[in-house]
Design a protein around this motif. Structure first.
Motif, PDB file in Angstrom:
ATOM      1  N   SER A   1       0.771  -1.252   0.000  1.00 34.37           N
ATOM      2  CA  SER A   1       0.000   0.000   0.000  1.00 34.37           C
ATOM      3  C   SER A   1       0.802   1.303   0.000  1.00 34.37           C
ATOM      4  N   PRO A   2       1.927   1.420   0.721  1.00 33.65           N
ATOM      5  CA  PRO A   2       2.618   2.716   0.814  1.00 33.65           C
ATOM      6  C   PRO A   2       3.196   3.164  -0.533  1.00 33.65           C
ATOM      7  N   PRO A   3       3.474   4.473  -0.662  1.00 31.60           N
ATOM      8  CA  PRO A   3       4.092   4.974  -1.891  1.00 31.60           C
ATOM      9  C   PRO A   3       5.566   4.575  -1.984  1.00 31.60           C
ATOM     10  N   VAL A   4       6.070   4.510  -3.195  1.00 35.20           N
ATOM     11  CA  VAL A   4       7.481   4.213  -3.434  1.00 35.20           C
ATOM     12  C   VAL A   4       8.335   5.268  -2.733  1.00 35.20           C
ATOM     13  N   GLY A   5       9.451   4.831  -2.151  1.00 39.24           N
ATOM     14  CA  GLY A   5      10.355   5.726  -1.445  1.00 39.24           C
ATOM     15  C   GLY A   5      10.103   5.799   0.045  1.00 39.24           C
ATOM     16  N   GLN A   6       9.030   5.180   0.507  1.00 39.80           N
ATOM     17  CA  GLN A   6       8.664   5.235   1.923  1.00 39.80           C
ATOM     18  C   GLN A   6       9.520   4.282   2.738  1.00 39.80           C
ATOM     19  N   ARG A   7      10.005   4.753   3.907  1.00 37.44           N
ATOM     20  CA  ARG A   7      10.727   3.879   4.846  1.00 37.44           C
ATOM     21  C   ARG A   7       9.702   3.254   5.784  1.00 37.44           C
ATOM     22  N   LEU A   8       9.870   1.952   6.012  1.00 34.52           N
ATOM     23  CA  LEU A   8       8.863   1.174   6.733  1.00 34.52           C
ATOM     24  C   LEU A   8       9.511   0.256   7.756  1.00 34.52           C
ATOM     25  N   ARG A   9       8.742  -0.087   8.794  1.00 35.96           N
ATOM     26  CA  ARG A   9       9.158  -1.094   9.772  1.00 35.96           C
ATOM     27  C   ARG A   9       8.141  -2.230   9.711  1.00 35.96           C
ATOM     28  N   VAL A  10       8.620  -3.451   9.604  1.00 32.94           N
ATOM     29  CA  VAL A  10       7.739  -4.622   9.565  1.00 32.94           C
ATOM     30  C   VAL A  10       7.178  -4.836  10.970  1.00 32.94           C
ATOM     31  N   VAL A  11       5.851  -4.873  11.092  1.00 34.81           N
ATOM     32  CA  VAL A  11       5.231  -5.069  12.404  1.00 34.81           C
ATOM     33  C   VAL A  11       4.576  -6.439  12.550  1.00 34.81           C
ATOM     34  N   ALA A  12       4.266  -7.103  11.447  1.00 41.51           N
ATOM     35  CA  ALA A  12       3.664  -8.439  11.526  1.00 41.51           C
ATOM     36  C   ALA A  12       3.764  -9.135  10.176  1.00 41.51           C
TER      37      ALA A  12
ATOM     38  N   ARG B   1      18.066  -5.996  -2.392  1.00 40.49           N
ATOM     39  CA  ARG B   1      16.706  -5.752  -2.872  1.00 40.49           C
ATOM     40  C   ARG B   1      15.987  -7.080  -2.959  1.00 40.49           C
ATOM     41  N   VAL B   2      14.737  -7.068  -2.529  1.00 37.29           N
ATOM     42  CA  VAL B   2      13.932  -8.286  -2.505  1.00 37.29           C
ATOM     43  C   VAL B   2      12.615  -8.004  -3.214  1.00 37.29           C
ATOM     44  N   ALA B   3      12.280  -8.841  -4.189  1.00 41.16           N
ATOM     45  CA  ALA B   3      11.004  -8.732  -4.894  1.00 41.16           C
ATOM     46  C   ALA B   3       9.994  -9.671  -4.245  1.00 41.16           C
ATOM     47  N   LEU B   4       8.819  -9.152  -3.960  1.00 41.21           N
ATOM     48  CA  LEU B   4       7.748  -9.944  -3.361  1.00 41.21           C
ATOM     49  C   LEU B   4       6.493  -9.806  -4.205  1.00 41.21           C
ATOM     50  N   GLY B   5       5.824 -10.911  -4.442  1.00 44.24           N
ATOM     51  CA  GLY B   5       4.569 -10.884  -5.171  1.00 44.24           C
ATOM     52  C   GLY B   5       3.473 -10.232  -4.347  1.00 44.24           C
ATOM     53  N   GLN B   6       2.375  -9.898  -5.009  1.00 48.27           N
ATOM     54  CA  GLN B   6       1.281  -9.208  -4.346  1.00 48.27           C
ATOM     55  C   GLN B   6       0.714 -10.007  -3.174  1.00 48.27           C
ATOM     56  N   GLY B   7       0.559 -11.316  -3.349  1.00 55.70           N
ATOM     57  CA  GLY B   7      -0.004 -12.143  -2.279  1.00 55.70           C
ATOM     58  C   GLY B   7       0.840 -12.112  -1.021  1.00 55.70           C
ATOM     59  N   VAL B   8       2.156 -12.182  -1.183  1.00 54.09           N
ATOM     60  CA  VAL B   8       3.057 -12.125  -0.032  1.00 54.09           C
ATOM     61  C   VAL B   8       3.060 -10.717   0.553  1.00 54.09           C
ATOM     62  N   ALA B   9       3.133  -9.698  -0.295  1.00 53.70           N
ATOM     63  CA  ALA B   9       3.159  -8.306   0.175  1.00 53.70           C
ATOM     64  C   ALA B   9       1.921  -7.972   1.000  1.00 53.70           C
ATOM     65  N   GLN B  10       0.790  -8.569   0.659  1.00 50.68           N
ATOM     66  CA  GLN B  10      -0.443  -8.311   1.412  1.00 50.68           C
ATOM     67  C   GLN B  10      -0.442  -8.988   2.773  1.00 50.68           C
ATOM     68  N   LYS B  11       0.447  -9.940   2.990  1.00 58.25           N
ATOM     69  CA  LYS B  11       0.527 -10.637   4.275  1.00 58.25           C
ATOM     70  C   LYS B  11       1.535 -10.003   5.225  1.00 58.25           C
ATOM     71  N   VAL B  12       2.232  -8.962   4.740  1.00 54.57           N
ATOM     72  CA  VAL B  12       3.223  -8.270   5.563  1.00 54.57           C
ATOM     73  C   VAL B  12       2.646  -6.920   5.968  1.00 54.57           C
ATOM     74  N   THR B  13       2.509  -6.708   7.276  1.00 54.25           N
ATOM     75  CA  THR B  13       2.009  -5.450   7.802  1.00 54.25           C
ATOM     76  C   THR B  13       3.184  -4.588   8.205  1.00 54.25           C
ATOM     77  N   VAL B  14       3.139  -3.312   7.807  1.00 53.19           N
ATOM     78  CA  VAL B  14       4.250  -2.393   8.070  1.00 53.19           C
ATOM     79  C   VAL B  14       3.747  -1.111   8.692  1.00 53.19           C
ATOM     80  N   GLU B  15       4.694  -0.410   9.333  1.00 48.55           N
ATOM     81  CA  GLU B  15       4.443   0.891   9.923  1.00 48.55           C
ATOM     82  C   GLU B  15       5.323   1.899   9.203  1.00 48.55           C
ATOM     83  N   VAL B  16       4.745   3.024   8.801  1.00 46.20           N
ATOM     84  CA  VAL B  16       5.510   4.082   8.144  1.00 46.20           C
ATOM     85  C   VAL B  16       6.388   4.761   9.179  1.00 46.20           C
ATOM     86  N   ILE B  17       7.711   4.855   8.878  1.00 46.16           N
ATOM     87  CA  ILE B  17       8.634   5.491   9.816  1.00 46.16           C
ATOM     88  C   ILE B  17       9.321   6.713   9.247  1.00 46.16           C
ATOM     89  N   GLY B  18       9.145   7.005   7.999  1.00 50.24           N
ATOM     90  CA  GLY B  18       9.778   8.207   7.449  1.00 50.24           C
ATOM     91  C   GLY B  18       9.691   8.277   5.960  1.00 50.24           C
TER      92      GLY B  18
END
Length: 79
Positions: free
Chosen positions: A11-22, A62-79
């Motif tokens: 979901s976040p825009p390209v360039g966003q720094r994120l922390r994996v929360v779940a 750099r790691v490429a993730l498909g949409q199904g996997v990306a939807q299972k990773v919850t992140v928090e925007v940090i910057g």
């Protein structure tokens, strides 16, 4: 104080720094992401969208993730 923004990794825009929360998946998915360096509490940067999937940067890799996997990773925007 701002509320943390919690989103799915696709979901976040390209360039966003994120922390994996779940990671919402089974042990196999968790082990696969761990082997790629993606763990709960780890920081990544969303660097590209590819179709429905994403490419994230973590620790110089750099790691490429498909949409199904990306939807299972919850992140928090940090910057």
């Amino acid at each position: 104080m701002d509320q943390p923004r919690i989103l799915q990794l696709d979901s976040p825009p390209v360039g966003q720094r994120l922390r994996v929360v779940a990671i919402h998946g089974g042990d196999r998915l968790r082990r696969r992401l761990l082997s790629l360096g993606l763990v709960v509490g780890g920081e990544v940067e969303l660097v590209q969208r590819r179709g429905g999937g994403v490419v994230v940067a973590h620790g110089g890799n750099r790691v490429a993730l498909g949409q199904g996997v990306a939807q299972k990773v919850t992140v928090e925007v940090i910057g």
